[in-house]
Design a protein around this motif. Structure first.
Motif, PDB file in Angstrom:
ATOM      1  N   PRO A  32       4.133  -7.041  26.793  1.00  0.00           N
ATOM      2  CA  PRO A  32       4.857  -7.978  27.766  1.00  0.00           C
ATOM      3  C   PRO A  32       6.232  -7.827  27.265  1.00  0.00           C
ATOM      4  O   PRO A  32       7.108  -8.296  27.809  1.00  0.00           O
ATOM      5  CB  PRO A  32       4.310  -9.126  27.871  1.00  0.00           C
ATOM      6  CG  PRO A  32       2.564  -8.733  27.302  1.00  0.00           C
ATOM      7  CD  PRO A  32       2.837  -7.678  26.404  1.00  0.00           C
ATOM      8  N   ARG A  35       8.504  -5.159  27.982  1.00  0.00           N
ATOM      9  CA  ARG A  35       8.679  -5.217  29.568  1.00  0.00           C
ATOM     10  C   ARG A  35       9.861  -6.131  29.790  1.00  0.00           C
ATOM     11  O   ARG A  35      10.939  -5.955  30.503  1.00  0.00           O
ATOM     12  CB  ARG A  35       7.476  -5.208  30.328  1.00  0.00           C
ATOM     13  CG  ARG A  35       6.605  -4.273  30.521  1.00  0.00           C
ATOM     14  CD  ARG A  35       5.377  -4.757  31.320  1.00  0.00           C
ATOM     15  NE  ARG A  35       4.655  -3.488  31.294  1.00  0.00           N
ATOM     16  CZ  ARG A  35       4.737  -2.565  32.415  1.00  0.00           C
ATOM     17  NH1 ARG A  35       5.629  -2.376  33.149  1.00  0.00           N
ATOM     18  NH2 ARG A  35       3.657  -1.590  32.576  1.00  0.00           N
ATOM     19  N   LEU A  36       9.690  -7.281  29.159  1.00  0.00           N
ATOM     20  CA  LEU A  36      10.809  -8.343  29.283  1.00  0.00           C
ATOM     21  C   LEU A  36      12.025  -7.825  28.965  1.00  0.00           C
ATOM     22  O   LEU A  36      13.131  -7.984  29.829  1.00  0.00           O
ATOM     23  CB  LEU A  36      10.538  -9.691  28.552  1.00  0.00           C
ATOM     24  CG  LEU A  36      11.330 -10.535  28.802  1.00  0.00           C
ATOM     25  CD1 LEU A  36      11.826 -11.106  30.090  1.00  0.00           C
ATOM     26  CD2 LEU A  36      10.816 -12.033  27.907  1.00  0.00           C
ATOM     27  N   SER A  39      13.445  -4.977  31.243  1.00  0.00           N
ATOM     28  CA  SER A  39      13.957  -5.452  32.661  1.00  0.00           C
ATOM     29  C   SER A  39      15.368  -6.232  32.506  1.00  0.00           C
ATOM     30  O   SER A  39      15.944  -6.468  33.477  1.00  0.00           O
ATOM     31  CB  SER A  39      12.869  -6.353  33.012  1.00  0.00           C
ATOM     32  OG  SER A  39      12.855  -7.774  32.395  1.00  0.00           O
ATOM     33  N   LEU A  40      15.552  -6.896  31.542  1.00  0.00           N
ATOM     34  CA  LEU A  40      16.828  -7.456  31.224  1.00  0.00           C
ATOM     35  C   LEU A  40      18.114  -6.513  30.898  1.00  0.00           C
ATOM     36  O   LEU A  40      19.332  -6.861  31.369  1.00  0.00           O
ATOM     37  CB  LEU A  40      16.899  -8.500  29.917  1.00  0.00           C
ATOM     38  CG  LEU A  40      15.698  -9.642  30.246  1.00  0.00           C
ATOM     39  CD1 LEU A  40      15.776 -10.637  28.761  1.00  0.00           C
ATOM     40  CD2 LEU A  40      16.418 -10.644  31.498  1.00  0.00           C
ATOM     41  N   HIS A  45      11.622  -3.140  36.534  1.00  0.00           N
ATOM     42  CA  HIS A  45      11.011  -4.337  37.026  1.00  0.00           C
ATOM     43  C   HIS A  45      10.290  -4.788  35.841  1.00  0.00           C
ATOM     44  O   HIS A  45       9.517  -4.159  35.117  1.00  0.00           O
ATOM     45  CB  HIS A  45      10.308  -4.366  38.199  1.00  0.00           C
ATOM     46  CG  HIS A  45      10.957  -3.740  39.446  1.00  0.00           C
ATOM     47  ND1 HIS A  45      11.819  -4.677  40.184  1.00  0.00           N
ATOM     48  CD2 HIS A  45      11.138  -2.749  39.958  1.00  0.00           C
ATOM     49  CE1 HIS A  45      12.446  -3.936  41.141  1.00  0.00           C
ATOM     50  NE2 HIS A  45      12.072  -2.759  41.198  1.00  0.00           N
ATOM     51  N   LEU A  46      10.216  -6.214  35.790  1.00  0.00           N
ATOM     52  CA  LEU A  46       9.388  -6.826  34.789  1.00  0.00           C
ATOM     53  C   LEU A  46       7.962  -6.724  35.034  1.00  0.00           C
ATOM     54  O   LEU A  46       7.174  -6.546  34.077  1.00  0.00           O
ATOM     55  CB  LEU A  46       9.560  -8.508  34.583  1.00  0.00           C
ATOM     56  CG  LEU A  46       8.647  -9.343  33.867  1.00  0.00           C
ATOM     57  CD1 LEU A  46       8.823  -9.009  32.381  1.00  0.00           C
ATOM     58  CD2 LEU A  46       9.228 -10.726  34.101  1.00  0.00           C
TER      59      LEU A  46
END
Length: 206
Positions: A32, A35-36, A39-40, A45-46
């Motif tokens: 996670p 992914r975060l 996405s930033l 997408h998160l």
């Protein structure tokens, strides 16, 4: 000797369970986070698609169930007197090996999908494929009893028959070869006029 073997298996099981617990924490925390971060700084997408989320939930639940099962069958006990009791070897084959394959493949897909994309989850199909192969390998001898023409293997039998035939031919040819050499020696002595050979031939003719 038996207690030494049990201690070795117990030590290996304890190490494997600790590494498994640590791996579950690292993988399911790191994925996670990756992914975060992506996405930033990228257009990704998160949250993945719903089907991929479903695969995440199912695979995570399967790894937790497998981990608890490994703890049940592989955690050693020490009742006293220096004795060590261990249920199963977590480094063994069969269902235990398939459980490790499930865990490793889930970790690969979880981290790989976070880094490279959700298409990595296609590799999860290798787990049921490998399980089906292992199951077929287990029940194939039983199927060969009822359908030997389909599931039976004739090559080993043919190889044994061929080897036996070659051995018999070799055994039969060896005396003939020895006999032919002996006859050649006797013939050479007769041609030289050896009296002992002539006497032997006369006695045989009688």
């Amino acid at each position: 000797m038996a207690n030494a073997s049990s201690k070795r298996i117990a030590s290996a099981n304890e190490t494997a369970l600790k590494n498994l617990q640590l791996g579950l924490i690292i993988v399911n925390t790191l994925a996670p986070a990756i992914r975060l971060i992506l996405s930033l700084f990228t257009s990704r997408h998160l949250l993945p698609r719903k089907f991929v989320i479903f695969l995440h939930v199912i695979s995570f639940g399967a790894t937790v169930v497998t981990w608890n099962w490994f703890k049940t069958i592989g955690t050693p006990s020490r009742p006293g007197s220096g004795q060590v009791r261990v249920g199963e070897d977590l480094g063994g084959k069969g269902v235990v090996e398939l459980g490790w394959d499930l865990i490793y493949m889930t970790w690969i897909c979880t981290l790989g999908s976070a880094i490279l994309g959700d298409w990595i989850w296609w590799f999860s199909l290798l787990v049921p494929a490998f399980g089906g192969y292992k199951l077929f390998s287990t029940i194939r001898p039983i199927l060969a009893m009822f359908l030997p023409g389909i599931f039976g293997s004739k090559q080993p039998g043919q190889a044994q028959t061929g080897a036996a035939g070659q051995a018999q031919d070799g055994a039969a040819a060896q005396p003939e070869e020895k006999e032919s050499k002996r006859q050649a020696k006797l013939r050479a002595r007769m041609e030289k006029g050896d009296k002992r050979v002539q006497q032997q031939q006369v006695q045989r003719s009688r």
